[in-house]
Structure formats: structure tokens, C-alpha cells
Design a protein around this motif. Structure first.
Motif, PDB file in Angstrom:
ATOM      1  N   SER A 107       0.830  -1.207   0.000  1.00 63.32           N
ATOM      2  CA  SER A 107       0.000   0.000   0.000  1.00 63.32           C
ATOM      3  C   SER A 107       0.863   1.255   0.000  1.00 63.32           C
ATOM      4  O   SER A 107       0.604   2.207  -0.746  1.00 63.32           O
ATOM      5  N   LEU A 108       1.917   1.260   0.813  1.00 66.45           N
ATOM      6  CA  LEU A 108       2.818   2.415   0.856  1.00 66.45           C
ATOM      7  C   LEU A 108       3.592   2.550  -0.449  1.00 66.45           C
ATOM      8  O   LEU A 108       3.830   3.665  -0.940  1.00 66.45           O
ATOM      9  N   PHE A 109       3.994   1.421  -1.030  1.00 65.89           N
ATOM     10  CA  PHE A 109       4.698   1.456  -2.309  1.00 65.89           C
ATOM     11  C   PHE A 109       3.808   2.036  -3.405  1.00 65.89           C
ATOM     12  O   PHE A 109       4.261   2.840  -4.231  1.00 65.89           O
ATOM     13  N   ARG A 110       2.537   1.651  -3.403  1.00 69.08           N
ATOM     14  CA  ARG A 110       1.611   2.181  -4.411  1.00 69.08           C
ATOM     15  C   ARG A 110       1.425   3.683  -4.232  1.00 69.08           C
ATOM     16  O   ARG A 110       1.369   4.426  -5.217  1.00 69.08           O
ATOM     17  N   ARG A 111       1.337   4.134  -2.987  1.00 73.49           N
ATOM     18  CA  ARG A 111       1.168   5.573  -2.743  1.00 73.49           C
ATOM     19  C   ARG A 111       2.405   6.349  -3.183  1.00 73.49           C
ATOM     20  O   ARG A 111       2.307   7.448  -3.721  1.00 73.49           O
ATOM     21  N   TRP A 112       3.579   5.764  -2.957  1.00 74.70           N
ATOM     22  CA  TRP A 112       4.818   6.466  -3.318  1.00 74.70           C
ATOM     23  C   TRP A 112       5.057   6.476  -4.822  1.00 74.70           C
ATOM     24  O   TRP A 112       5.461   7.503  -5.394  1.00 74.70           O
ATOM     25  N   ALA A 113       4.790   5.363  -5.494  1.00 73.94           N
ATOM     26  CA  ALA A 113       5.179   5.227  -6.899  1.00 73.94           C
ATOM     27  C   ALA A 113       4.073   5.523  -7.893  1.00 73.94           C
ATOM     28  O   ALA A 113       4.369   5.798  -9.059  1.00 73.94           O
ATOM     29  N   HIS A 114       2.813   5.466  -7.468  1.00 77.76           N
ATOM     30  CA  HIS A 114       1.745   5.532  -8.470  1.00 77.76           C
ATOM     31  C   HIS A 114       0.563   6.380  -8.067  1.00 77.76           C
ATOM     32  O   HIS A 114       0.120   7.225  -8.855  1.00 77.76           O
ATOM     33  N   ASP A 115       0.024   6.167  -6.887  1.00 80.31           N
ATOM     34  CA  ASP A 115      -1.234   6.816  -6.512  1.00 80.31           C
ATOM     35  C   ASP A 115      -1.121   7.369  -5.095  1.00 80.31           C
ATOM     36  O   ASP A 115      -1.302   6.630  -4.131  1.00 80.31           O
ATOM     37  N   PRO A 116      -0.838   8.674  -4.952  1.00 80.39           N
ATOM     38  CA  PRO A 116      -0.663   9.254  -3.612  1.00 80.39           C
ATOM     39  C   PRO A 116      -1.894   9.142  -2.728  1.00 80.39           C
ATOM     40  O   PRO A 116      -1.781   9.224  -1.500  1.00 80.39           O
ATOM     41  N   ASP A 117      -3.062   8.947  -3.336  1.00 79.67           N
ATOM     42  CA  ASP A 117      -4.295   8.872  -2.561  1.00 79.67           C
ATOM     43  C   ASP A 117      -4.736   7.433  -2.287  1.00 79.67           C
ATOM     44  O   ASP A 117      -5.839   7.208  -1.776  1.00 79.67           O
ATOM     45  N   ALA A 118      -3.918   6.456  -2.641  1.00 79.42           N
ATOM     46  CA  ALA A 118      -4.286   5.057  -2.426  1.00 79.42           C
ATOM     47  C   ALA A 118      -4.451   4.788  -0.933  1.00 79.42           C
ATOM     48  O   ALA A 118      -3.624   5.216  -0.125  1.00 79.42           O
ATOM     49  N   PRO A 119      -5.513   4.093  -0.553  1.00 77.76           N
ATOM     50  CA  PRO A 119      -5.737   3.831   0.877  1.00 77.76           C
ATOM     51  C   PRO A 119      -4.782   2.787   1.427  1.00 77.76           C
ATOM     52  O   PRO A 119      -4.257   1.953   0.688  1.00 77.76           O
ATOM     53  N   VAL A 120      -4.558   2.832   2.711  1.00 79.14           N
ATOM     54  CA  VAL A 120      -3.796   1.811   3.411  1.00 79.14           C
ATOM     55  C   VAL A 120      -4.775   1.089   4.336  1.00 79.14           C
ATOM     56  O   VAL A 120      -5.224   1.643   5.335  1.00 79.14           O
TER      57      VAL A 120
END
Length: 377
Positions: A107-120
């Protein structure tokens, strides 16, 4: 009178594909390693298959059996689960803790690399972690399936109902847990002699035309069937079909997947090879290779892959990468999160401690408390 000559013990053991109890069976380690390589290769093909029909067909055929094969093995080695203290401890350390760590990491990787608003969220598994959530649910229900008279029929009925129930939601990816459930229950029902039946040259010969037919069907299915059916994560209505298609697809795909899984097992070597030891580390390869695949998609690495040679190179890199991620140094580095010591959180139980010492080590994505099995799993 002299007794008739008996076959030499070494010759007998070489002919018998099922090894002695208490040892790891090279067949299962080989099967897990080869399956995880297919998983990584399939994920590397996903961003490349839209413009390549042959690759899309191969992708569908592989997806029809690679996870079912893993899940069948998981079920097979979950047969002894009975809520004993050391089994609960292993379930938490080998499944729950890795799920929490890697669900958070992805989840943190997705927020950092692709989608800053992705939920954790730990309730909504993303990408690869669904398997750990499902394995936790399946393992907890093992005693129920072991006590039923017709467990596989009940599991299939549940999977069929799941495909007509779009309101199940995404919590713990229950659609996948329910739709893949029959494969786990099938593994619970299998015995060593069932694997012995498919590990013959006759079955290997039969497997060749079966795979050829599967490729032919896949060629037809390309453009005529929604490939999302292979993910088992949606109800029929969510895939654009009528509700009654769901149960029919469940039965049809279960039959095809089991047949292809049997053919896959037929070609898995039973002897110890250079990659056999890697079969004990498939959990690390499974959980880590997703960072490479998703990173490659988000950072545009796959945009530079073109032509047959490019696809072959990408496939080779995926196979090599997941092989490295299954090696002992990687497993050792990840041991604090993949096999943490939780003794401090449990009461001391001498009987449980003795049982834990004699139990086999955890395995691949199919991490489990395994019964004593013939030769070397």
C-alpha cells in the motif's frame, strides 16, 4: 528351500515416487518452485499481452492452473490442522504477520510510486496479499471440511453461490477466498497415492495433447471470453454476464483447472535438482516479485519491450528474478517478517513445544503445518 530373491531396497526406492516418511519430498518442492516461476512469468506478461495474441493465449492457459496448483498443495499440507497451540502459533507467524507487513508495504509502495491517494487498509488485500488472507480463512475452516462427508461438493456449491453474489464486497477479498475454496478442499481430500497416479510416464504423454487442446481453446477464447474469469475475484454480474453463467463457469473452470493441474504435476520432476531447495522459499519469491512487476509497470519499463525477442527476454528476467528471491540469503533476511518468533506472546506449553520441534518447516505461499508425509516435502 531358498526364498525367492527380493528386489534391492535402493532399486525399490528408485521406482517408488513416494519417499519415506519424515523427509522432504523433492516433488512438492519442485512443484512449488516451478509454479512460482509461472506466477512471475504470468505477471510479467500481463502488460504485454494486449497486442500479442499468442502471449495472451499462453497467459490464459497458465492462469488456469498455476494458482490452483499452489492452492491444492496448500490444502494437502493443511490436513493435520486441528487448532493445536503450536499450529495456531505457526498460522499467526507464517500467515498473519506476513500479511500485515506486506499489505502495508504494498500500500505504501503504491502511494509512493503511483497513486498518492491510495488507501492503506488491512481489510482490502491488494495485488498478491489476497492469497495470505484466503489461506488464513481456509486454514481456520480445515476441521470443518475434514469432518464433512462430501466436502468438495459443499465447497463447489459455496463457490457457485459466490459468483452470483456481487454484494459480498472486497473485505479480505472474500470473492477470491470463496471461489478458490474448492481447490483448497480438494487438496485436503487428496492422499499420497493420488499424486502417485499422476507421476507416471503415461500421464506425461497424455498431458501433451491436453495442453495442446488448452492452447487451442485459449486461442478461441481470446476475444470471446473475459479473461477476468481466471482471477476469480468478481461475480458474474460484475463481468457483464447473467447470474446463471457464474455457477456454470465455476464448474467448467474447476474441471479445466484440475485437469491442467494434474498435467502440470505429471511433468514435475520427482528427484532432487538444482532448484529443489528453492521450493522451500517460494513465499519470499511470491511476495517480493510483485514490487518488481508493479514498479516495472508504473515506471514504464515494459514500454521498452517489443517483439518476440523482447518478450522472451522479459520472461527470462522474470524467471531469474523470482529464482533469486527464493534463495536462502533472501529468506534469511526476511525471516523476521516471514517466520517471526512469537513465543513471547504465547503461554509456555511443553507438549506444544515438543510437537512444534517435530513438525516440518513452513512452505512457499502454501505455508502450512504439514503432517508426516512420505519423503521430503
Amino acid at each position: 528351500m531358498n526364498a525367492p530373491p527380493q528386489p534391492h531396497s535402493n532399486q525399490r526406492s528408485q521406482r517408488d515416487p513416494l519417499p519415506r516418511a519424515g523427509r522432504r519430498d523433492s516433488f512438492f518442492d519442485n512443484a512449488k518452485y516451478l509454479a512460482i516461476v509461472l506466477v512471475a512469468m504470468g505477471h510479467s506478461w500481463e502488460p504485454l499481452r494486449d497486442d500479442n495474441r499468442a502471449l495472451a493465449v499462453l497467459y490464459m492457459v497458465v492462469y488456469a492452473f498455476h494458482m490452483p496448483a499452489f492452492i491444492v498443495i496448500s490444502g494437502y499440507f493443511s490436513r493435520s490442522f486441528a487448532f493445536k497451540p503450536h499450529q495456531i502459533k505457526r498460522l499467526l507467524s507464517g500467515v498473519v504477520v506476513p500479511y500485515i507487513v506486506f499489505e502495508t508495504a504494498y500500500s505504501l509502495f503504491r502511494r509512493w510510486a503511483h497513486d498518492p491517494d491510495a488507501p492503506v487498509s488491512l481489510l482490502d488485500p491488494w495485488y498478491l496479499t489476497w492469497f495470505l488472507a484466503a489461506l488464513f480463512i481456509w486454514r481456520l475452516t480445515t476441521p470443518i471440511w475434514r469432518s464433512l462427508r462430501y466436502p468438495l461438493a459443499v465447497a463447489l456449491a459455496i463457490a457457485m453461490l459466490a459468483t452470483v453474489s456481487p454484494k459480498i464486497g472486497n473485505d479480505l477479498d472474500m470473492q477470491r477466498a470463496l471461489q478458490f475454496l474448492p481447490y483448497f478442499v480438494l487438496g485436503l481430500c487428496l492422499k499420497p497415492e493420488h499424486f502417485k497416479l499422476v507421476r507416471t510416464w503415461r500421464m506425461r504423454i497424455v498431458a501433451l495433447p491436453v495442453f495442446a487442446v488448452a492452447l487451442a481453446v485459449g486461442w478461441w477464447a481470446k476475444g470471446n471470453m473475459n479473461p477476468d474469469w481466471f482471477y476469480h475475484r468478481d461475480a458474474a454480474q460484475e463481468l457483464g454476464g447473467d447470474w446463471w453463467i457464474g455457477p456454470l463457469m465455476t464448474l467448467g473452470m474447476f474441471g479445466c483447472s484440475v485437469l491442467l493441474t494434474a498435467c502440470f504435476f505429471a511433468w514435475v520432476p520427482g528427484r532432487r535438482l538444482w532448484f529443489t531447495a528453492l521450493g522451500a522459499g517460494t513465499i519470499s519469491g511470491y511476495l517480493l516479485h510483485g514490487f518488481l512487476v508493479k514498479g516495472g509497470i508504473w515506471f514504464g519499463w515494459f514500454d521498452h519491450v517489443s517483439g518476440p525477442l523482447g518478450v522472451l527476454l522479459c520472461t527470462a528476467v522474470a524467471a531469474a528474478a523470482v529464482t533469486v528471491l527464493c534463495t536462502a540469503p533472501v529468506r534469511k533476511a526476511l525471516k523476521p517478517v516471514l517466520e517471526p518468533n512469537l513465543d513471547r506472546f504465547f503461554r509456555e506449553d511443553d507438549a506444544a513445544a515438543r510437537a512444534a520441534k517435530t513438525s516440518a518447516p513452513a512452505e512457499g505461499p502454501a505455508t502450512t503445518d504439514r503432517p508426516k508425509v512420505p519423503a521430503g516435502v
